[in-house]
Design a protein around this motif. Structure first.
Motif, PDB file in Angstrom:
ATOM      1  N   GLN A   1      23.243  10.872 -33.947  1.00  0.00           N
ATOM      2  CA  GLN A   1      23.547   9.399 -33.923  1.00  0.00           C
ATOM      3  C   GLN A   1      23.607   8.498 -35.165  1.00  0.00           C
ATOM      4  N   PRO A   2      22.799   8.764 -36.196  1.00  0.00           N
ATOM      5  CA  PRO A   2      23.142   8.267 -37.451  1.00  0.00           C
ATOM      6  C   PRO A   2      24.473   8.169 -38.016  1.00  0.00           C
TER       7      PRO A   2
ATOM      8  N   ASN B   1      27.135   2.814 -36.280  1.00  0.00           N
ATOM      9  CA  ASN B   1      25.611   2.613 -36.819  1.00  0.00           C
ATOM     10  C   ASN B   1      25.454   2.852 -38.354  1.00  0.00           C
ATOM     11  N   TRP B   2      26.754   3.217 -39.043  1.00  0.00           N
ATOM     12  CA  TRP B   2      26.381   3.640 -40.418  1.00  0.00           C
ATOM     13  C   TRP B   2      25.496   2.927 -41.088  1.00  0.00           C
TER      14      TRP B   2
ATOM     15  N   SER C   1      21.981   3.021 -40.349  1.00  0.00           N
ATOM     16  CA  SER C   1      21.484   4.400 -40.346  1.00  0.00           C
ATOM     17  C   SER C   1      21.335   4.530 -42.073  1.00  0.00           C
TER      18      SER C   1
ATOM     19  N   CYS D   1      17.875   2.902 -43.032  1.00  0.00           N
ATOM     20  CA  CYS D   1      16.816   3.780 -42.668  1.00  0.00           C
ATOM     21  C   CYS D   1      16.844   4.898 -43.400  1.00  0.00           C
TER      22      CYS D   1
ATOM     23  N   LEU E   1      14.928   8.154 -36.434  1.00  0.00           N
ATOM     24  CA  LEU E   1      15.915   8.409 -35.617  1.00  0.00           C
ATOM     25  C   LEU E   1      15.734   7.592 -34.231  1.00  0.00           C
TER      26      LEU E   1
ATOM     27  N   ILE F   1      17.221   4.072 -34.868  1.00  0.00           N
ATOM     28  CA  ILE F   1      18.747   4.108 -34.585  1.00  0.00           C
ATOM     29  C   ILE F   1      19.307   4.278 -33.301  1.00  0.00           C
TER      30      ILE F   1
END
Length: 236
Positions: free
Chosen positions: A60-61, A66-67, A70, A73, A101, A104
């Motif tokens: 998912q990251p 989501n970049w 992520s 994070c 995770l 995210i």
């Protein structure tokens, strides 16, 4: 609409979410419950599908949408310094990476779902837990809270209030030993809960993108649900 619960571990968030979800379904709403169970696909009995879902969580990251979240994070993960205290196992590299995770995963679900979302371990709750796994990185955590501005769905932040003493009593009755958090006890548990409460309340003030209400978890659950639906506004 996103109903996002936060509060001390053991304060009754999961029970509240079950009751709230049931009431919303009775009102003919399409409800999606998300939390640690859905993250781990606990209720999926198909081993192949469960493995595929878990691999998807790891990937998912890398999703383009989501970049930025992520990236922040990961900045937190590599910048953090482990707490030099009894929470060392709770803040191991593995535990911290899984917590990243999970954050995210929540952000992705909030951003793209068209359903009514109800979460017993919402994004602020997850970010609070993540922040306590390090003695540094609070700036990144605040930046992650501010990423909620990119979530278009209306969010209701439900702060489930319960005293630390009563929370400890409920945790003892729960008698669960499935995570590193469950191994914290005595004065160490009190200290952790105090830190968690302080950090969560700070992050709630940083979240200027959600509607907010506080609920008393000493009240009967059905009363709390009705209060949430009344104060949260009607879902169209």
């Amino acid at each position: 609409m996103i109903y996002e619960c936060s509060g001390l571990p053991g304060s009754g968030k999961s029970t509240l979410v079950e009751e709230l979800s049931n009431q919303l379904r009775k009102d003919n709403k399409k409800v999606k419950q998300i939390g640690t169970d859905s993250f781990w696909a606990v209720k999926n009995n198909n081993k192949i599908m469960k493995t595929i879902i878990k691999v998807g969580r790891i990937l998912q990251p890398l999703k383009p949408t989501n970049w930025k979240f992520s990236l922040i994070c990961m900045q937190f993960f590599f910048k953090r310094t482990k707490p030099a205290n009894v929470f060392s196992s709770y803040s191991s590299n593995y535990e911290t990476f899984i917590a990243v995770l999970y954050c995210i995963y929540l952000f992705d679900e909030y951003r793209r779902s068209d359903d009514v979302i109800v979460s017993d371990e919402g994004l602020l709750q997850a970010l609070t837990s993540l922040s306590l796994k390090s003695d540094s990185g609070l700036e990144e955590i605040i930046n992650l809270v501010h990423m909620k501005q990119y979530i278009k769905t209306t969010s209701l932040q439900i702060y489930c209030k319960l005293s630390i003493d009563e929370t400890i009593n409920r945790l003892k009755l729960r008698n669960r030993t499935t995570s590193n958090f469950d191994q914290i006890s005595g004065t160490n548990l009190s200290r952790y809960l105090e830190q968690h409460k302080s950090r969560l309340e700070f992050l709630i003030t940083e979240d200027t993108f959600s509607k907010k209400i506080e609920v008393d978890m000493n009240e009967p659950t059905e009363n709390v649900v009705q209060y949430i639906l009344k104060k949260g506004g009607k879902i169209v």
